[in-house]
Design a protein around this motif. Structure first.
Motif, PDB file in Angstrom:
ATOM      1  N   ARG A 198      19.689  11.428  -0.188  1.00  0.00           N
ATOM      2  CA  ARG A 198      18.437  11.758  -0.898  1.00  0.00           C
ATOM      3  C   ARG A 198      17.373  10.766  -0.489  1.00  0.00           C
ATOM      4  N   GLN A 199      16.140  11.221  -0.528  1.00  0.00           N
ATOM      5  CA  GLN A 199      15.017  10.315  -0.320  1.00  0.00           C
ATOM      6  C   GLN A 199      14.641   9.702  -1.667  1.00  0.00           C
ATOM      7  N   ILE A 200      14.153   8.453  -1.666  1.00  0.00           N
ATOM      8  CA  ILE A 200      13.654   7.879  -2.919  1.00  0.00           C
ATOM      9  C   ILE A 200      12.153   7.712  -2.746  1.00  0.00           C
ATOM     10  N   LYS A 201      11.419   8.748  -3.063  1.00  0.00           N
ATOM     11  CA  LYS A 201       9.964   8.722  -2.855  1.00  0.00           C
ATOM     12  C   LYS A 201       9.239   8.612  -4.198  1.00  0.00           C
ATOM     13  N   THR A 202       9.418   9.643  -5.024  1.00  0.00           N
ATOM     14  CA  THR A 202       8.747   9.628  -6.323  1.00  0.00           C
ATOM     15  C   THR A 202       9.568   8.774  -7.284  1.00  0.00           C
ATOM     16  N   PHE A 239      10.613  16.868   6.357  1.00  0.00           N
ATOM     17  CA  PHE A 239      11.320  15.777   7.043  1.00  0.00           C
ATOM     18  C   PHE A 239      11.176  15.957   8.550  1.00  0.00           C
ATOM     19  N   GLY A 240      11.697  14.947   9.289  1.00  0.00           N
ATOM     20  CA  GLY A 240      11.800  15.115  10.731  1.00  0.00           C
ATOM     21  C   GLY A 240      12.929  16.095  11.011  1.00  0.00           C
ATOM     22  N   CYS A 241      12.705  17.062  11.906  1.00  0.00           N
ATOM     23  CA  CYS A 241      13.728  18.083  12.155  1.00  0.00           C
ATOM     24  C   CYS A 241      14.339  17.923  13.549  1.00  0.00           C
ATOM     25  N   VAL A 297      11.136  17.153  16.053  1.00  0.00           N
ATOM     26  CA  VAL A 297       9.746  17.334  15.600  1.00  0.00           C
ATOM     27  C   VAL A 297       9.606  16.745  14.204  1.00  0.00           C
ATOM     28  N   GLU A 298       8.618  15.878  14.020  1.00  0.00           N
ATOM     29  CA  GLU A 298       8.398  15.254  12.726  1.00  0.00           C
ATOM     30  C   GLU A 298       7.640  16.220  11.813  1.00  0.00           C
ATOM     31  N   LYS A 299       8.195  16.515  10.661  1.00  0.00           N
ATOM     32  CA  LYS A 299       7.595  17.404   9.657  1.00  0.00           C
ATOM     33  C   LYS A 299       6.880  18.605  10.285  1.00  0.00           C
ATOM     34  N   PRO A 300       7.642  19.484  10.902  1.00  0.00           N
ATOM     35  CA  PRO A 300       7.019  20.615  11.622  1.00  0.00           C
ATOM     36  C   PRO A 300       6.326  21.594  10.669  1.00  0.00           C
ATOM     37  N   LEU A 303       2.193  -1.906  10.646  1.00  0.00           N
ATOM     38  CA  LEU A 303       2.252  -1.653  12.092  1.00  0.00           C
ATOM     39  C   LEU A 303       2.988  -0.353  12.413  1.00  0.00           C
ATOM     40  N   GLY A 304       3.435   0.347  11.379  1.00  0.00           N
ATOM     41  CA  GLY A 304       4.177   1.593  11.605  1.00  0.00           C
ATOM     42  C   GLY A 304       5.663   1.314  11.766  1.00  0.00           C
ATOM     43  N   THR A 305       6.450   2.379  11.728  1.00  0.00           N
ATOM     44  CA  THR A 305       7.905   2.204  11.708  1.00  0.00           C
ATOM     45  C   THR A 305       8.460   1.631  13.028  1.00  0.00           C
ATOM     46  N   ARG A 330       7.315 -10.689   8.197  1.00  0.00           N
ATOM     47  CA  ARG A 330       6.135 -10.042   7.610  1.00  0.00           C
ATOM     48  C   ARG A 330       5.131  -9.600   8.678  1.00  0.00           C
ATOM     49  N   GLU A 331       4.811  -8.307   8.642  1.00  0.00           N
ATOM     50  CA  GLU A 331       3.757  -7.790   9.521  1.00  0.00           C
ATOM     51  C   GLU A 331       2.406  -8.226   8.951  1.00  0.00           C
ATOM     52  N   TYR A 332       1.464  -8.558   9.817  1.00  0.00           N
ATOM     53  CA  TYR A 332       0.146  -8.996   9.329  1.00  0.00           C
ATOM     54  C   TYR A 332      -0.644  -7.810   8.779  1.00  0.00           C
ATOM     55  N   LEU A 359      14.532  -7.846   7.137  1.00  0.00           N
ATOM     56  CA  LEU A 359      13.722  -6.933   6.336  1.00  0.00           C
ATOM     57  C   LEU A 359      12.336  -7.026   6.958  1.00  0.00           C
ATOM     58  N   ILE A 360      11.809  -5.918   7.449  1.00  0.00           N
ATOM     59  CA  ILE A 360      10.479  -5.969   8.073  1.00  0.00           C
ATOM     60  C   ILE A 360       9.506  -5.185   7.200  1.00  0.00           C
ATOM     61  N   GLY A 361       8.410  -5.845   6.857  1.00  0.00           N
ATOM     62  CA  GLY A 361       7.430  -5.165   6.010  1.00  0.00           C
ATOM     63  C   GLY A 361       6.146  -5.953   5.952  1.00  0.00           C
ATOM     64  N   LEU A 379       8.046   5.434  14.916  1.00  0.00           N
ATOM     65  CA  LEU A 379       9.271   5.892  15.575  1.00  0.00           C
ATOM     66  C   LEU A 379       9.275   7.405  15.670  1.00  0.00           C
ATOM     67  N   GLU A 380       8.933   8.020  14.554  1.00  0.00           N
ATOM     68  CA  GLU A 380       9.123   9.466  14.443  1.00  0.00           C
ATOM     69  C   GLU A 380       8.205  10.232  15.403  1.00  0.00           C
ATOM     70  N   GLN A 381       6.908   9.938  15.345  1.00  0.00           N
ATOM     71  CA  GLN A 381       5.969  10.695  16.162  1.00  0.00           C
ATOM     72  C   GLN A 381       5.882  10.199  17.594  1.00  0.00           C
ATOM     73  N   ILE A 387      18.080  17.552   9.398  1.00  0.00           N
ATOM     74  CA  ILE A 387      16.909  16.673   9.292  1.00  0.00           C
ATOM     75  C   ILE A 387      17.258  15.194   9.502  1.00  0.00           C
ATOM     76  N   ASN A 388      16.200  14.440   9.779  1.00  0.00           N
ATOM     77  CA  ASN A 388      16.300  13.001  10.019  1.00  0.00           C
ATOM     78  C   ASN A 388      16.487  12.274   8.682  1.00  0.00           C
ATOM     79  N   CYS A 389      17.586  11.540   8.553  1.00  0.00           N
ATOM     80  CA  CYS A 389      17.864  10.803   7.303  1.00  0.00           C
ATOM     81  C   CYS A 389      17.164   9.450   7.263  1.00  0.00           C
ATOM     82  N   SER A 415       0.835  -1.208   0.000  1.00  0.00           N
ATOM     83  CA  SER A 415       0.000   0.000   0.000  1.00  0.00           C
ATOM     84  C   SER A 415       0.867   1.253   0.000  1.00  0.00           C
ATOM     85  N   ARG A 416       2.177   1.083   0.227  1.00  0.00           N
ATOM     86  CA  ARG A 416       3.068   2.238   0.191  1.00  0.00           C
ATOM     87  C   ARG A 416       3.692   2.335  -1.204  1.00  0.00           C
ATOM     88  N   GLY A 417       4.550   3.316  -1.382  1.00  0.00           N
ATOM     89  CA  GLY A 417       5.246   3.439  -2.671  1.00  0.00           C
ATOM     90  C   GLY A 417       4.339   3.933  -3.781  1.00  0.00           C
TER      91      GLY A 417
HETATM   92  N1  LIG Z   1       7.642  -2.436   8.040  1.00  0.00           N
HETATM   93  C1  LIG Z   1       7.051  -1.276   7.885  1.00  0.00           C
HETATM   94  N2  LIG Z   1       7.707  -0.295   7.264  1.00  0.00           N
HETATM   95  C2  LIG Z   1       7.086   0.889   7.164  1.00  0.00           C
HETATM   96  C3  LIG Z   1       5.795   1.131   7.656  1.00  0.00           C
HETATM   97  N3  LIG Z   1       5.467   2.425   7.389  1.00  0.00           N
HETATM   98  C4  LIG Z   1       6.525   2.950   6.748  1.00  0.00           C
HETATM   99  N4  LIG Z   1       7.498   2.041   6.594  1.00  0.00           N
HETATM  100  C5  LIG Z   1       8.819   2.222   5.982  1.00  0.00           C
HETATM  101  O1  LIG Z   1       9.462   3.199   6.771  1.00  0.00           O
HETATM  102  C6  LIG Z   1      10.198   4.125   5.979  1.00  0.00           C
HETATM  103  C7  LIG Z   1       9.685   5.540   6.279  1.00  0.00           C
HETATM  104  O2  LIG Z   1       8.503   5.741   5.573  1.00  0.00           O
HETATM  105  P1  LIG Z   1       7.378   6.820   5.911  1.00  0.00           P
HETATM  106  O3  LIG Z   1       6.601   6.385   7.086  1.00  0.00           O
HETATM  107  O4  LIG Z   1       6.659   7.039   4.617  1.00  0.00           O
HETATM  108  O5  LIG Z   1       8.115   8.120   6.372  1.00  0.00           O
HETATM  109  P2  LIG Z   1       8.691   9.320   5.489  1.00  0.00           P
HETATM  110  O6  LIG Z   1       7.632  10.245   5.065  1.00  0.00           O
HETATM  111  O7  LIG Z   1       9.600   8.747   4.468  1.00  0.00           O
HETATM  112  O8  LIG Z   1       9.573  10.078   6.570  1.00  0.00           O
HETATM  113  C8  LIG Z   1      10.563   9.386   7.284  1.00  0.00           C
HETATM  114  O9  LIG Z   1      11.786   9.384   6.572  1.00  0.00           O
HETATM  115  C9  LIG Z   1      12.384  10.677   6.360  1.00  0.00           C
HETATM  116  C10 LIG Z   1      13.715  10.452   5.693  1.00  0.00           C
HETATM  117  O10 LIG Z   1      13.525   9.847   4.457  1.00  0.00           O
HETATM  118  C11 LIG Z   1      12.591  11.398   7.702  1.00  0.00           C
HETATM  119  O11 LIG Z   1      13.084  12.714   7.506  1.00  0.00           O
HETATM  120  C12 LIG Z   1      11.289  11.461   8.465  1.00  0.00           C
HETATM  121  O12 LIG Z   1      11.537  12.034   9.711  1.00  0.00           O
HETATM  122  C13 LIG Z   1      10.732  10.058   8.626  1.00  0.00           C
HETATM  123  O13 LIG Z   1      11.570   9.267   9.395  1.00  0.00           O
HETATM  124  C14 LIG Z   1      10.016   3.648   4.545  1.00  0.00           C
HETATM  125  O14 LIG Z   1      11.139   2.852   4.211  1.00  0.00           O
HETATM  126  C15 LIG Z   1       8.758   2.791   4.579  1.00  0.00           C
HETATM  127  O15 LIG Z   1       8.802   1.755   3.627  1.00  0.00           O
HETATM  128  C16 LIG Z   1       5.106   0.055   8.293  1.00  0.00           C
HETATM  129  O16 LIG Z   1       3.965   0.154   8.737  1.00  0.00           O
HETATM  130  N5  LIG Z   1       5.795  -1.112   8.391  1.00  0.00           N
END
Ligand SMILES: Nc1nc2c(ncn2[C@@H]2O[C@H](COP(=O)(O)OP(=O)(O)O[C@H]3O[C@H](CO)[C@@H](O)[C@H](O)[C@@H]3O)[C@@H](O)[C@H]2O)c(=O)[nH]1
Length: 446
Positions: free
Chosen positions: A279-283, A168-170, A184-187, A105-107, A100-102, A71-73, A255-257, A195-197, A28-30
């Motif tokens: 760099r972030q790899i988002k888009t 980003f997280g600051c 602070v996460e994305k203030p 579950l968040g970071t 594998r998370e069911y 690798l947790i996902g 983790l962040e919040q 910023i948080n890498c 559901s991400r990406g």
């Molecule tokens: N296993 C798992 N991984 C997750 C989950 N949610 C997110 N992730 C993974 O955790 C990482 C962070 O993703 P996001 O939650 O989308 O955060 P973000 O917007 O990228 O922001 C985070 O990263 C920035 C740096 O790239 C930080 O600056 C920011 O503070 C934060 O940590 C990605 O690799 C994503 O695949 C989850 O529920 N489960």
């Protein structure tokens, strides 16, 4: 097979060993990585000739005290099977497993859910890496700082422009002691440009109790129970938890919040500031700067994988051994050519990724673009994006007052006709661009 040296046990039972976790997210991400993530999960997308998370593993492998990586996902089990098999051969010192998370579950939620597996063997510290970042991962330096300061947590930080920081997280830190004073996460307003890498090193004694406290704070919060009269007896009533959904959400711990701000309140949270690339790899477009940065790093390290400089190769260029590149085609800098790609005579490819089985015909020009799997670029065609400054941390540009894609992306099995020009757009899979010139992403391909 290399020898696995056992770690000496410390007084508190910890062994001095370190483990690593790569947070790979789930299907559901990406979404911002589409159309490329329609065909390959983002962590496995090839950048500089290797899957994104291969670059994380390469850095992890350089830390002598790490032998286990998770690798947790929440992708299906099968998704990482081949990657893990190949990587286990390539990195024989590392045991790599997918947990594998069911559900998402968040970071921090996934870490906590799998705490028994992670804590097996009593590691003293764990690295946690977001999978969607591209950097030089100075893990040994972070470990050294952690040991020097006897830290509960070390976060990797980098400086970005004031405009970009709030995405980003600051981190506010003491420049002398490197202690994190405030996180602070994305203030909403500017607090810092450090910023948080997305790379952390936690002491196992600190992180799991911190997550447990965050979960407890959640569950201790009174839930809103509502009283409804029952149909047969108006006197009695039953309680319905209106927050069923929200409670499920409560299992998501970030983790962040939920963790880092609290950690900043104690004194053992430090930042390691990297001056190297990040760099972030988002888009999908952000794969192009990531590709360039990893290729440049490979060049600096004298990697044998790169094509040697020649009249028509401007390093760094990665060419898969099964690709066929005509000697008169000019490639580079910052080009990755995938397996079984063919590049015809007189073609020009610069700052681009050409994926498996794609074909670039003679005299075509591909600049700042990603050419999808099995796509075809016709003779004398021009597929072109626009460079963005490395410091901008964005992959869009303003053109004629409209925000458009800087990087041009052809999804899987697209065709660009001979002499057709495609510029600053994302083309969904299976499209044929035969006649039109696309000048921005608002134009629909015919
Ligand atoms: N296993 C798992 N991984 C997750 C989950 N949610 C997110 N992730 C993974 O955790 C990482 C962070 O993703 P996001 O939650 O989308 O955060 P973000 O917007 O990228 O922001 C985070 O990263 C920035 C740096 O790239 C930080 O600056 C920011 O503070 C934060 O940590 C990605 O690799 C994503 O695949 C989850 O529920 N489960």
């Amino acid at each position: 097979m290399s020898l696995q040296i056992p770690h000496r046990e410390k007084a508190n039972g910890a062994t001095g060993a370190t483990k690593a976790v790569i947070l790979v997210g789930g299907s559901s991400r990406g979404t911002r990585f589409r159309p490329l993530s329609l065909d390959v999960p983002k962590p496995l997308f090839d950048v500089a000739g290797h899957p994104i998370i291969w670059h994380c593993l390469t850095a992890i492998d350089k830390v002598p005290s790490i032998q286990e990586v998770y690798l947790i996902g929440y992708y299906e089990e099968s998704v990482f099977r081949d990657f893990i098999k190949d990587s286990s051969t390539e990195f024989p010192n590392l045991s790599i497993k997918y947990l594998r998370e069911y559900q998402a579950l968040g970071t921090a939620g996934g870490l906590y859910h799998f705490r028994d597996a992670i804590l097996k063997g009593r590691p003293e510290r764990i690295f946690v890496l977001n999978s969607d970042v591209c950097c030089s991962f100075p893990l040994n330096e972070m470990l050294k700082l952690s040991q020097e300061k006897d830290a509960e947590a070390v976060i990797l930080g980098t400086r970005v422009s004031e405009d970009a920081a709030s995405n980003f997280g600051c981190i506010v830190s003491d420049s002398h002691t490197r202690r994190v004073l405030h996180y602070v996460e994305k203030p909403e307003s500017h607090i810092s440009n450090l910023i948080n890498c997305g790379v952390y090193l936690f002491s196992t004694d600190a992180i799991f109790p911190s997550i447990r406290s965050a979960i407890k704070r959640r569950t201790d919060r009174p839930s809103r129970l509502v009283s409804y009269p029952s149909s047969d007896n108006l006197e009695s009533s039953f309680m319905i938890d209106e927050e069923d959904d929200e409670n499920r959400q409560n299992e998501v711990i970030r983790l962040e919040q939920d963790i880092l701000s609290d950690m900043a309140d104690n004194k053992q949270f430090f930042v390691y500031e990297t001056k190297d690339f990040w760099r972030q790899i988002k888009t999908a477009g952000s794969a192009i700067p990531a590709n360039a940065l990893y290729l440049q790093k490979a060049l600096q390290n004298g990697s044998k994988e790169l094509a040697p400089r020649s009249e028509n190769i401007l390093p760094p260029v990665y060419i898969h051994p099964t690709a066929q590149v005509h000697p008169t085609a000019k490639l580079g800098p910052n080009v990755s050519i995938g397996p079984r790609v063919t590049v015809g005579a007189g073609a020009r490819v610069k700052e681009s990724i050409v994926l498996e089985d794609a074909e670039i015909k003679h005299d075509a020009c591909v600049l700042y673009s990603i050419i999808g799997w099995n796509s075809r670029v016709g003779a004398w065609a021009r597929v072109e994006g626009t460079p963005t400054p490395v410091t901008s941390h964005t992959t869009s540009i303003i053109k004629n007052g409209v925000k458009v894609q800087a990087i041009t992306i052809l999804g899987k099995e697209c065709g660009v006709g001979d002499e057709v020009r495609v510029q600053n757009c994302i083309c969904l899979p299976f499209k044929e661009l035969k006649r039109v010139s696309l000048y921005d992403s608002n134009h629909e391909p015919h």
